[in-house]
Motif scaffolding. Structure first.
Motif, PDB file in Angstrom:
ATOM      1  N   SER A   1      37.776  38.953  45.025  1.00  9.25           N
ATOM      2  CA  SER A   1      37.043  38.429  43.857  1.00  9.25           C
ATOM      3  C   SER A   1      35.562  38.780  43.904  1.00  9.25           C
ATOM      4  O   SER A   1      35.013  39.066  44.971  1.00  9.25           O
ATOM      5  CB  SER A   1      37.171  36.905  43.791  1.00  9.25           C
ATOM      6  N   PHE A   2      34.934  38.730  42.720  1.00  8.73           N
ATOM      7  CA  PHE A   2      33.484  38.841  42.697  1.00  8.73           C
ATOM      8  C   PHE A   2      32.865  37.478  42.983  1.00  8.73           C
ATOM      9  O   PHE A   2      33.579  36.507  43.215  1.00  8.73           O
ATOM     10  CB  PHE A   2      32.972  39.399  41.359  1.00  8.73           C
TER      11      PHE A   2
ATOM     12  N   ALA B   1      43.676  45.762  47.976  1.00  8.18           N
ATOM     13  CA  ALA B   1      44.942  46.474  48.173  1.00  8.18           C
ATOM     14  C   ALA B   1      46.123  45.533  47.937  1.00  8.18           C
ATOM     15  O   ALA B   1      47.133  45.917  47.321  1.00  8.18           O
ATOM     16  CB  ALA B   1      44.990  47.062  49.584  1.00  8.18           C
ATOM     17  N   TRP B   2      46.010  44.319  48.424  1.00  9.77           N
ATOM     18  CA  TRP B   2      47.054  43.311  48.208  1.00  9.77           C
ATOM     19  C   TRP B   2      47.241  43.056  46.718  1.00  9.77           C
ATOM     20  O   TRP B   2      48.362  42.986  46.214  1.00  9.77           O
ATOM     21  CB  TRP B   2      46.665  42.022  48.925  1.00  9.77           C
ATOM     22  N   ALA B   3      46.124  42.940  45.994  1.00  8.40           N
ATOM     23  CA  ALA B   3      46.197  42.665  44.558  1.00  8.40           C
ATOM     24  C   ALA B   3      46.904  43.784  43.806  1.00  8.40           C
ATOM     25  O   ALA B   3      47.714  43.526  42.904  1.00  8.40           O
ATOM     26  CB  ALA B   3      44.787  42.466  44.000  1.00  8.40           C
TER      27      ALA B   3
ATOM     28  N   SER C   1      41.680  42.715  33.473  1.00  9.30           N
ATOM     29  CA  SER C   1      40.548  42.086  32.806  1.00  9.30           C
ATOM     30  C   SER C   1      39.377  41.923  33.774  1.00  9.30           C
ATOM     31  O   SER C   1      38.217  42.199  33.429  1.00  9.30           O
ATOM     32  CB  SER C   1      40.962  40.727  32.239  1.00  9.30           C
ATOM     33  N   GLN C   2      39.660  41.493  34.991  1.00 14.30           N
ATOM     34  CA  GLN C   2      38.598  41.311  35.981  1.00 14.30           C
ATOM     35  C   GLN C   2      38.006  42.650  36.418  1.00 14.30           C
ATOM     36  O   GLN C   2      36.794  42.762  36.632  1.00 14.30           O
ATOM     37  CB  GLN C   2      39.139  40.534  37.181  1.00 14.30           C
ATOM     38  N   LYS C   3      38.839  43.668  36.532  1.00 18.55           N
ATOM     39  CA  LYS C   3      38.342  44.993  36.916  1.00 18.55           C
ATOM     40  C   LYS C   3      37.449  45.574  35.824  1.00 18.55           C
ATOM     41  O   LYS C   3      36.433  46.214  36.120  1.00 18.55           O
ATOM     42  CB  LYS C   3      39.523  45.928  37.216  1.00 18.55           C
TER      43      LYS C   3
ATOM     44  N   TRP D   1      29.711  45.277  34.900  1.00 23.20           N
ATOM     45  CA  TRP D   1      28.594  44.688  35.646  1.00 23.20           C
ATOM     46  C   TRP D   1      28.153  45.524  36.852  1.00 23.20           C
ATOM     47  O   TRP D   1      27.284  45.093  37.611  1.00 23.20           O
ATOM     48  CB  TRP D   1      28.988  43.286  36.121  1.00 23.20           C
ATOM     49  N   LYS D   2      28.708  46.709  37.047  1.00 24.85           N
ATOM     50  CA  LYS D   2      28.469  47.448  38.286  1.00 24.85           C
ATOM     51  C   LYS D   2      27.001  47.793  38.528  1.00 24.85           C
ATOM     52  O   LYS D   2      26.561  47.916  39.669  1.00 24.85           O
ATOM     53  CB  LYS D   2      29.317  48.718  38.314  1.00 24.85           C
TER      54      LYS D   2
END
Length: 349
Positions: free
Chosen positions: A109-110, A308-310, A326-328, A334-335
């Motif tokens: 997560s961020f 990797a798990w995600a 959506s999160q990616k 925001w990068k």
């Protein structure tokens, strides 16, 4: 004059009737907590805010973990109608659908500021409500959020990947699988059982909350080491779940009141925890704890293992894929934020 007097009288009468028609409600809330900040500035603060905003029309009686149902099964307690609503961490339901950890935070997560923006301005809250209704038959919205947690309160020093090997640690959600893949020996248990397990040596270490939140459980009294930062949980949003029938009892205006109270409680919890965390390291040092910062290798490895798990889960779970994408997309947007939001200062870490 006579006509105006009649009109005024009618207006007062209609207004009084409208007020009289506003319904009163008395709800019960199950929680996963026996006390501490999650109860005080989370569940209880929310209940008090709802009462205040509704002028006492909506009362919520908050019950500690184990009173209405098991602390790790709050959503089940609410779904079955034993409680009208509940305060929980959605990741406890990861065994039913791993999508829950994307809303509750995991190693990939961020941070909490970005999570709040994703939730409230980039569609996260809407996805959360849609997911919970679709898969669990519950009404859901964010309620309470943490900053990064303490990685471990530990009886053993931990700083390298080698130190994780065979470490018996209490955790929950995705970190159960991810930490096991990194060599640890994870188990899960309610927060109220952790102190005794540490004291008796049944586990070597635990993660639970942030620096400030972990003062109340007293883990520092039965462990020597405080390991930071919480790479397993860079953020931890919590959740208000509501039984669909109980939700339907509320007018649209009162439903919005609940949403507003939950939002305000969430933002206030973030600010309170952030400030108190800044003071908490001194507390643990004063108690004789040693503060250990994880090697950068562990921090990088944990995040990469989480991502990797995600991706593995997303390949076989449509809801997980939808939320992760959506999160990616948000992360990509925001990068470059550090370039226009953060000003470098000398000596800053």
């Amino acid at each position: 004059m006579f006509t105006r007097a009649i009109a005024a009288t009618l207006a007062v009468a209609l207004g009084t009737a409208a007020i009289a028609e506003e319904k009163t409600h008395s709800f019960t809330m199950a929680t996963g907590w026996s006390g501490g900040p999650l109860m005080e500035i989370g569940a209880q603060a929310f209940a008090e805010k709802v009462a205040q905003m509704s002028d006492g029309r909506i009362e919520i009686e908050v019950y500690p973990a184990g009173t209405l149902g098991p602390g790790l099964k709050v959503s089940e307690t609410v779904k079955n109608g034993i409680a009208d609503m509940g305060h929980t961490w959605m990741g406890y339901d990861w065994g039913i659908d791993r999508t829950t950890v994307l809303f509750g935070g995991f190693a990939g997560s961020f941070d909490s500021e970005r999570m709040l923006h994703w939730i409230y301005r980039a569609g996260g809250a809407e996805l959360q409500e849609e997911f919970r209704r679709d898969v669990f038959g519950l009404v859901s919205m964010p309620l309470f959020i943490r900053t990064a947690e303490v990685f471990l309160h530990s009886r053993k020093p931990v700083s390298t990947l080698a130190d994780l090997e065979g470490l018996k640690l209490r955790t929950a959600g995705a970190w159960l699988e991810i930490s096991k893949n990194m060599g640890a020996a994870p188990v899960t248990m309610p927060g109220g059982d952790v102190y005794t397990a540490l004291e008796r040596g049944a586990i070597d270490a635990t993660e639970w909350g942030t620096l400030w939140e972990n003062q109340a459980p007293g883990f520092h009294r039965v462990t020597k080491y405080v390991i930071i930062p919480g790479v397993h949980q860079p953020t931890a949003p919590f959740e208000l779940v509501i039984n669909e029938d109980s939700w339907a009892e509320l007018s649209e205006a009162d439903q919005q009141l609940i949403r507003d109270a939950a939002f305000m409680t969430t933002m206030e919890s973030w600010l309170t925890i952030g400030q108190n965390d800044a003071e908490a390291l001194a507390f643990f040092r004063a108690q004789g704890n040693e503060i250990i910062e994880l090697d950068p290798e562990v921090q990088y490895e944990a995040r990469e293992a989480g991502l990797a798990w995600a991706e593995q889960i997303a390949a076989e779970n449509a809801w997980f894929r939808k939320v992760l994408d959506s999160q990616k997309a948000f992360d990509e947007l925001w990068k470059d934020s550090g370039k226009y939001r953060n000003v470098k200062t000398r000596g800053a870490e």
